[in-house]
Design a protein around this motif. Structure first.
Motif, PDB file in Angstrom:
ATOM      1  N   GLU A  29      -8.225  -1.123   0.573  1.00  0.00           N
ATOM      2  CA  GLU A  29      -7.915  -0.208  -0.121  1.00  0.00           C
ATOM      3  C   GLU A  29      -8.291   0.893  -0.029  1.00  0.00           C
ATOM      4  N   LEU A  30      -9.565   0.757  -0.004  1.00  0.00           N
ATOM      5  CA  LEU A  30     -10.798   1.799  -0.556  1.00  0.00           C
ATOM      6  C   LEU A  30     -10.916   2.922   0.126  1.00  0.00           C
ATOM      7  N   PRO A  31     -10.761   4.549  -0.150  1.00  0.00           N
ATOM      8  CA  PRO A  31     -10.785   5.650   0.907  1.00  0.00           C
ATOM      9  C   PRO A  31     -11.681   5.329   2.142  1.00  0.00           C
ATOM     10  N   ARG A  32     -11.429   5.817   3.431  1.00  0.00           N
ATOM     11  CA  ARG A  32     -12.675   5.496   3.754  1.00  0.00           C
ATOM     12  C   ARG A  32     -13.912   6.347   3.768  1.00  0.00           C
ATOM     13  N   GLY A  33     -15.184   5.775   4.615  1.00  0.00           N
ATOM     14  CA  GLY A  33     -16.153   6.344   4.257  1.00  0.00           C
ATOM     15  C   GLY A  33     -16.731   5.013   2.664  1.00  0.00           C
ATOM     16  N   GLU A  35       2.958   3.638  -6.047  1.00  0.00           N
ATOM     17  CA  GLU A  35       1.843   4.918  -6.345  1.00  0.00           C
ATOM     18  C   GLU A  35       0.579   3.912  -7.065  1.00  0.00           C
ATOM     19  N   LEU A  36       1.017   2.853  -8.412  1.00  0.00           N
ATOM     20  CA  LEU A  36       0.130   2.619  -9.140  1.00  0.00           C
ATOM     21  C   LEU A  36      -0.356   1.452  -9.659  1.00  0.00           C
ATOM     22  N   ASP A  70      -1.503   6.969   2.028  1.00  0.00           N
ATOM     23  CA  ASP A  70      -1.571   5.942   2.784  1.00  0.00           C
ATOM     24  C   ASP A  70      -2.420   4.513   2.756  1.00  0.00           C
ATOM     25  N   GLY A  71      -1.616   5.153   1.526  1.00  0.00           N
ATOM     26  CA  GLY A  71      -2.320   3.255   1.042  1.00  0.00           C
ATOM     27  C   GLY A  71      -3.542   3.412   0.427  1.00  0.00           C
TER      28      GLY A  71
END
Lengths: 468, 468
Positions: free
Chosen positions: A442-446, A405-406, A380-381
């Motif tokens: 770009e941080l994860p949800r939450g 990916e990286l 999901d990026g």
């Protein structure tokens, strides 16, 4: 002539339109701990000063409960670096005080940093152990930069890290920096800059505006109302001087009456009212109703009383249009420094080869060896983990992350002593601001929740194979 | 020539021996919130800018649990005041940005502060509501100083207030300031100065040493040991460069072995060993025993790992000789700013008379009217209460505390625009340090306890009789 100056001034804020120049900075070489110079003297005497060294800047942990940090100050460090010279003023004082011997003074007189610096782009988010800066050069030239690099990055990043939580909590509402009076006068200028890197819309600090091309804001304090014989006279004077689009401070006496008088003075075209005390949520509701009832639907409500990220979040449902933040942003909202350290991780040995080094006493251990870093992203990026890459020096130097990916995190900042000026000045602030927005998105949800938790992503170490 | 320079340099630190000069300070006028200038413009337009005004600096409360605060930064403010001028650089920028109109620019071009400032002597302890600074002049000239005055006093006093708790906890052991890397690079210089005002013995910060005539200290970091092939080589190099009286950092690898090698390198005349990690109390006991067993009875033990006032107090029974403090002192040990405000308390009205003014909305109320202050002392010479004196303006201006029981707290700092230079430069730091020692010694027994409690003495307001 004023129009011409204004055009010139605007042009200088537009990245790439004019050749970027670093700001004129006073000599920075004594913004340094004495032990850097005494180490230099001893190392010059036994020849180790000329060993090639790698120093890294990182933080062992985030402040309690924080989920990410924000790198800021990189542009300021690059502006300060060319001013890290020892003129006769500094040399005379060092000589008078007997800080170092004549051989060291001679070295310092010719000092300029000729090494290289890679690091996280300003505005990037970071996690524990992230190698935020990798400084390479001889021991002599690299060790001297420790204090200055840490002072700038520790303070500016503390402010940006707090500021990012505030702009995150404010979602789409603008946040204004107004904390100059609660910080050292020069720190205040840097704080305004760091806050803007982290998404603040503007600052009250004029010098920050001048130096970094930031938008500045501000209209009036309670003193202006008290100066006048009554609120009517004060509002009339302010509207006469600044037009009806100004922001009137309505809480010097009684807020309801203040809003009435503000509308009487400026009409329904009044730009905004400011509330600086009381229960802001309740007041904002009442004032919004009062403004709407009077037909002043476009008059905005600015709130400014000791706000921090939690207070901003608590006002999410209130009809507030703009937040002004002071103390909490310039003091890092409970974390006024980042605790970054500048550690020797590799140095040339007697055999001429670069060897990893690390402290091994009971506490404060660090991982030796030169590092680079990338952020792994999921399908999901969004960020999944921080990948630190270490191992044999040549392997690290030539390592390239594979595919999308990286995402590689290091950018060249100084090459052979030459500063990349595109990270400095107003243009540098704009780049950093853009980088921060993209990096945070770009941080994860939450990860942007304010509640205390672990770092938003784990940090893993990838050890490259090869001869060490 | 070096000896001559050294003599000159020393002379400049001795109060009264050379004519004190304020340090050269860059232009300070844009270290200001934009609203000071927009208020000025509106007040110039309606004529209220020329009303005589009294502004006071005070804090509404101490940080939670603190029993007293320490005024610091006064000397720096007096150094910054003559540099509060608008040169073409500042005027051009204000014009380009459209911050103020041409009439205001013309006023600023000629601006200099011609009013007066009284205040608590630098180093004095203070309590909530203490009128730390009383600024008198026209609205135009006094309002412009708000941000600069607060920035300097808020930060420097935050550091001095924390530092005083540390030197108090250390009793007779020297405390060294080493926090530059954990503060903005210019704030670090001011922090070193403020720490010395509050009794710190010296600083690692070279620029602070140069600018304010402070003693500087520092020998080596872990990087110096890691640079070398082994600890023996590092210690040998350091002793060769700095003599056996140096301080050797013994915790890079194994402390016991480090002490052995340190003694082998320097002999029993070794100046000191430094411990920067681990359980300092236990380590200090072990190292003291090891040093004594080797006959190094005069070798001192310096400890430096994330100390604050509580850690210092906890080491009272350990054989520690010197404390080095970093992060906690430069960040105010949990209270990185003082929350001082700059409030209009009286102004000339339409009738030409000076009238008290005060904000009357729900919160943040302040007491109007010009004030002076004294500290009442009991029969044992210790402070009993802070006495604020207010009332009719002429009565306050002429009020003198009676006898030794009441000690007046205000001193003249600026008279008719002329700065009293004896509060500035290295001499100012010495005066402030002496004042702090005497002022703290005067506090009631128990006031220096670190545990959370109320202000050490209550503040009472004495309202003078007379026509208001």
């Amino acid at each position: 002539m004023r129009a011409e100056r204004a055009a010139r001034s605007r042009a200088s804020y537009v990245g790439g339109m004019t050749h970027p120049q670093p700001a004129a900075v006073p000599v920075t070489s004594l913004l340094t701990d004495r032990y850097e110079l005494t180490m230099l003297q001893a190392a010059l005497a036994d020849g180790t000063a000329h060993r090639r060294c790698v120093f890294e800047v990182f933080t062992r942990r985030l402040p309690p409960g924080r989920r990410y940090g924000v790198v800021a100050g990189t542009g300021r460090l690059l502006e300060a670096l060319p001013a890290f010279r020892f003129t006769s003023r500094e040399l005379d004082w060092l000589s008078d005080e007997g800080v170092v011997d004549d051989a060291t003074l001679a070295f310092l007189a010719d000092y300029r940093f000729t090494g290289s610096v890679r690091g996280y782009a300003e505005g990037e988010v970071f996690f524990p152990q992230s190698p935020l800066l990798v400084v390479e050069g001889t021991f002599a030239e690299a060790v001297l930069l420790e204090t200055l690099a840490l002072s700038i990055l520790n303070y500016d990043s503390a402010v940006a890290s707090a500021a990012s939580r505030m702009t995150s909590a404010a979602v789409d509402r603008p946040v204004l920096e107004m904390g100059a009076r609660r910080a050292h006068e020069e720190a205040a200028v840097s704080a305004a800059r760091a806050a803007v890197v982290a998404g603040f819309a503007a600052t009250s600090n004029l010098e920050a505006g001048r130096r970094y091309g930031l938008d500045t804001i501000g209209t009036a304090a309670h003193a202006f109302t008290l100066l006048h014989d009554d609120e009517e006279a004060a509002f009339a004077a302010q509207v006469a001087a600044q037009g009806p689009g100004t922001t009137l401070l309505v809480d010097t006496y009684d807020v309801k009456r203040g809003v009435e008088l503000a509308l009487a003075a400026a009409g329904t075209g009044l730009g905004a009212v400011r509330l600086d005390s009381g229960d802001l949520g309740v007041l904002a509701q009442e004032v919004r109703a009062q403004l709407d009832a009077a037909g002043a639907h476009d008059t905005r409500i600015v709130v400014t009383s000791d706000l921090d990220e939690y207070a901003i979040a608590a006002l999410a449902a209130a009809p507030v249009d703009v937040y002004g933040v002071g103390t909490s942003v310039v003091t890092g909202s409970g974390a006024p420094t980042c605790g970054m350290v500048y550690k020797l991780v590799a140095r040339e040995g007697r055999d001429g080869a670069l060897a990893p080094v690390e402290k091994r006493s009971s506490a404060k251990t660090s991982v030796g060896g030169r590092k680079t870093a990338a952020r792994r992203r999921g399908p999901d990026g969004r960020a999944v983990e921080e990948v630190l890459v270490t191992g044999p020096d040549q392997a690290v130097a030539s390592w390239e992350p594979e595919g999308g990916e990286l995402r590689a995190l290091h950018v060249p900042l100084v090459t052979g002593g030459e500063v990349d000026l595109s990270w400095t000045g107003p243009q540098g602030v704009r780049r950093a601001r853009d980088r921060h927005r993209a990096s945070r998105d770009e941080l994860p949800r939450g990860a942007r929740r304010l509640s205390a938790d672990e770092a938003a992503v784990p940090t893993v170490t990838l050890r490259l194979a090869g001869r060490d």
